[in-house]
Design a protein around this motif. Sequence first.
Motif, mmCIF file in Angstrom:
data_model
loop_
_atom_site.group_PDB
_atom_site.id
_atom_site.type_symbol
_atom_site.label_atom_id
_atom_site.label_comp_id
_atom_site.label_asym_id
_atom_site.label_seq_id
_atom_site.Cartn_x
_atom_site.Cartn_y
_atom_site.Cartn_z
ATOM 1 N N ARG A 296 0.824 -1.213 0.000
ATOM 2 C CA ARG A 296 0.000 0.000 0.000
ATOM 3 C C ARG A 296 0.858 1.262 0.000
ATOM 4 N NH1 ARG A 296 -3.271 -0.729 5.598
ATOM 5 N NH2 ARG A 296 -3.287 -2.884 4.818
ATOM 6 N N THR A 297 2.026 1.184 0.661
ATOM 7 C CA THR A 297 2.915 2.349 0.690
ATOM 8 C C THR A 297 3.476 2.654 -0.692
ATOM 9 O OG1 THR A 297 3.530 2.049 3.016
ATOM 10 C CG2 THR A 297 5.100 3.214 1.609
ATOM 11 N N LEU A 298 4.006 1.639 -1.378
ATOM 12 C CA LEU A 298 4.602 1.864 -2.696
ATOM 13 C C LEU A 298 3.562 2.353 -3.703
ATOM 14 C CD1 LEU A 298 7.022 -1.204 -2.920
ATOM 15 C CD2 LEU A 298 7.587 1.186 -2.399
ATOM 16 N N ILE A 299 2.355 1.792 -3.649
ATOM 17 C CA ILE A 299 1.297 2.239 -4.554
ATOM 18 C C ILE A 299 0.936 3.688 -4.269
ATOM 19 C CG2 ILE A 299 -1.164 1.960 -5.074
ATOM 20 C CD1 ILE A 299 -0.712 -1.081 -4.746
ATOM 21 N N ALA A 300 0.823 4.033 -2.993
ATOM 22 C CA ALA A 300 0.499 5.417 -2.636
ATOM 23 C C ALA A 300 1.579 6.371 -3.135
ATOM 24 C CB ALA A 300 0.331 5.548 -1.120
ATOM 25 N N TRP A 301 2.840 5.999 -2.999
ATOM 26 C CA TRP A 301 3.919 6.868 -3.457
ATOM 27 C C TRP A 301 3.836 7.130 -4.966
ATOM 28 C CZ3 TRP A 301 8.783 4.563 -0.543
ATOM 29 C CH2 TRP A 301 8.649 4.818 0.827
ATOM 30 N N SER A 307 0.345 11.997 -10.011
ATOM 31 C CA SER A 307 -0.724 12.993 -10.112
ATOM 32 C C SER A 307 -0.199 14.409 -9.926
ATOM 33 C CB SER A 307 -1.827 12.696 -9.083
ATOM 34 O OG SER A 307 -1.339 12.818 -7.762
ATOM 35 N N PHE A 308 0.699 14.606 -8.975
ATOM 36 C CA PHE A 308 1.195 15.964 -8.729
ATOM 37 C C PHE A 308 2.263 16.380 -9.738
ATOM 38 C CE2 PHE A 308 -1.034 15.445 -4.767
ATOM 39 C CZ PHE A 308 -1.449 16.735 -4.463
ATOM 40 N N PHE A 309 2.974 15.427 -10.331
ATOM 41 C CA PHE A 309 3.907 15.767 -11.405
ATOM 42 C C PHE A 309 3.162 16.481 -12.524
ATOM 43 C CE2 PHE A 309 6.219 15.103 -15.317
ATOM 44 C CZ PHE A 309 7.558 15.182 -14.958
ATOM 45 N N VAL A 310 2.008 15.932 -12.873
ATOM 46 C CA VAL A 310 1.207 16.528 -13.949
ATOM 47 C C VAL A 310 0.532 17.813 -13.482
ATOM 48 C CG1 VAL A 310 -0.765 16.185 -15.485
ATOM 49 C CG2 VAL A 310 0.816 14.290 -15.034
ATOM 50 N N ALA A 421 0.280 10.077 10.536
ATOM 51 C CA ALA A 421 0.926 11.312 10.090
ATOM 52 C C ALA A 421 2.231 11.020 9.358
ATOM 53 C CB ALA A 421 1.181 12.236 11.274
ATOM 54 N N ILE A 422 2.990 10.039 9.847
ATOM 55 C CA ILE A 422 4.236 9.667 9.170
ATOM 56 C C ILE A 422 3.935 9.147 7.768
ATOM 57 C CG2 ILE A 422 6.124 7.996 9.140
ATOM 58 C CD1 ILE A 422 6.291 8.177 12.113
ATOM 59 N N GLY A 423 2.968 8.221 7.673
ATOM 60 C CA GLY A 423 2.628 7.654 6.371
ATOM 61 C C GLY A 423 2.138 8.699 5.391
ATOM 62 N N THR A 424 1.282 9.599 5.875
ATOM 63 C CA THR A 424 0.777 10.664 5.009
ATOM 64 C C THR A 424 1.884 11.637 4.651
ATOM 65 O OG1 THR A 424 -1.397 10.459 6.064
ATOM 66 C CG2 THR A 424 -0.984 12.449 4.775
ATOM 67 N N GLY A 425 2.699 11.990 5.617
ATOM 68 C CA GLY A 425 3.780 12.945 5.358
ATOM 69 C C GLY A 425 4.785 12.425 4.351
ATOM 70 N N THR A 428 3.237 12.444 0.902
ATOM 71 C CA THR A 428 3.203 13.786 0.310
ATOM 72 C C THR A 428 4.596 14.272 -0.070
ATOM 73 O OG1 THR A 428 3.349 14.943 2.448
ATOM 74 C CG2 THR A 428 1.152 14.389 1.653
ATOM 75 N N SER A 429 5.633 13.673 0.526
ATOM 76 C CA SER A 429 6.986 14.068 0.127
ATOM 77 C C SER A 429 7.234 13.717 -1.334
ATOM 78 C CB SER A 429 8.029 13.400 1.018
ATOM 79 O OG SER A 429 8.115 12.006 0.764
#
Length: 485
Positions: A296-301, A307-310, A421-425, A428-429
């Motif tokens: 789930r972490t790798l997919i989220a990254w 999405s934000f690159f575009v 918060a760590i996972g979300t932060g 978002t990095s």
Amino acid sequence: MHDNTITLAASATADGLEAHDPSPASDRGRAAALTARFEAIPFTPWHRRARIVMGSATFLDAFDALSLAFVLPILIKLWELSPAQIGWMIAASYIGQLLGALLFSRLAESFGRVPMAAAATALMSVMGLACALTGNFQMLFLCRLIQGIGVGGEMPVAATYISELLRAKGRGRYFMLYEMIFPVGLMITGQVGTLLVPILGWTSLFFIGGIPGLVIAYLLYRLPESPRWLIGQQRLDEAEAIIRQAEASARKANLDYQQEPQSAPEAPAAAPAPAQVARQPRSRWSELLSPRFRARTLIAWVLWASSFFVANSLNNWMPTLYHTVYKLELGSALRAASMTNVAQVAILLVCAFCIDRIGRRTWAIVSFLVGAALLTALAAGGAGQLWSLIVLATLAYGVVGSINAVLYLYTPEIYPTRMRAIGTGLATSWLRIASAVGPTTVGYMMGTQGINSVFMMFAIVAAIGAVAAIGMIETGGRRLEETSS
């Protein structure tokens, strides 16, 4: 009904109440009961106040993040900036945001969501005022870099806090309505920039973003802490006091609400009652890539990066492209660019009322595919005429931009409280990295490859995002204690 709810809460151990929890059974039972009580509270004026104050900080976050895009057309001529310098100036904030997302999300796990959101907003606002006082490329680059630390720290902590305040029923709708504040902030930034920059000059946007932020930082500091975080820290008395406030707000508002039993199930007689309750284990960054969370972490990254690159490349470059490449006068260029945020707000409004039925996964897949198709049309010749560029680029940003908001909803849902918060932060990095690399890459490609190749690059990245979205966990309609297990 309520006994079943408490039983479910006690069995949902993803929020730090695992078998290895050293707390006695009585405290684990009380924590589960408090979680069940908080989950049972409908949306009240108590929630609304927290959302308004935190949303005001998110609004200013958006304002400060985008303000540079609407002053760059002036600075390009004033300071004779090259395309590479433009790319680096845009990237400065995102580099800072990367540092801020990592720093403040880590601190939010240790010291709480509220103080860290307040500190990040204060830093963002002070450095916004400093940006207005700079007089050259180097100083503005430095100030935007430091300001970015605050911008990057506020968003993941705010998203985590708002997620933890909401119950499963309607969480997608309520969160997305909150999350609309960010694109509304972008939209208003565009309108304010279009109106004021030609009249008052480029420094006006930084003053407008900086001064109110200091007031908002104070209001943030006075918000109640997340009860879920307090429960995870075994600060049960503090959590219960805040939950009582929310319950009182529900009763005062005459909402359809039946309060959960206020006492935990009776503990076994042999269970001791120590003077101090042990806290849940402190999470480490490495746990995000443990077998339990790795996929789930790798997919989220990948989702955040693509999405934000575009979206952020389009958002930051379009005012400059309209003004320098398509030769629109400054006011017209800024108005055309501001339409991208209007489209995003309109699409997000639809998303807010559909997301709980459609699901996070389906929305992300379809939006990435539609965005890729629109960007491919631009690369295939749609960018050759101004009217088609405006229409296709505006729609592409609106569609892909809706995924950005969904990710702020989705990511806190897939991690337990102790590492939310760590996972979300950290997720978002990746948006910060992509948002720094994207505009910089566009700056170099514009000078060598041309605009069509830029849009084709965006289309490929959007297609990668669609593939990654297939692996998302569907979290709609499920409690945070369930989705994070």
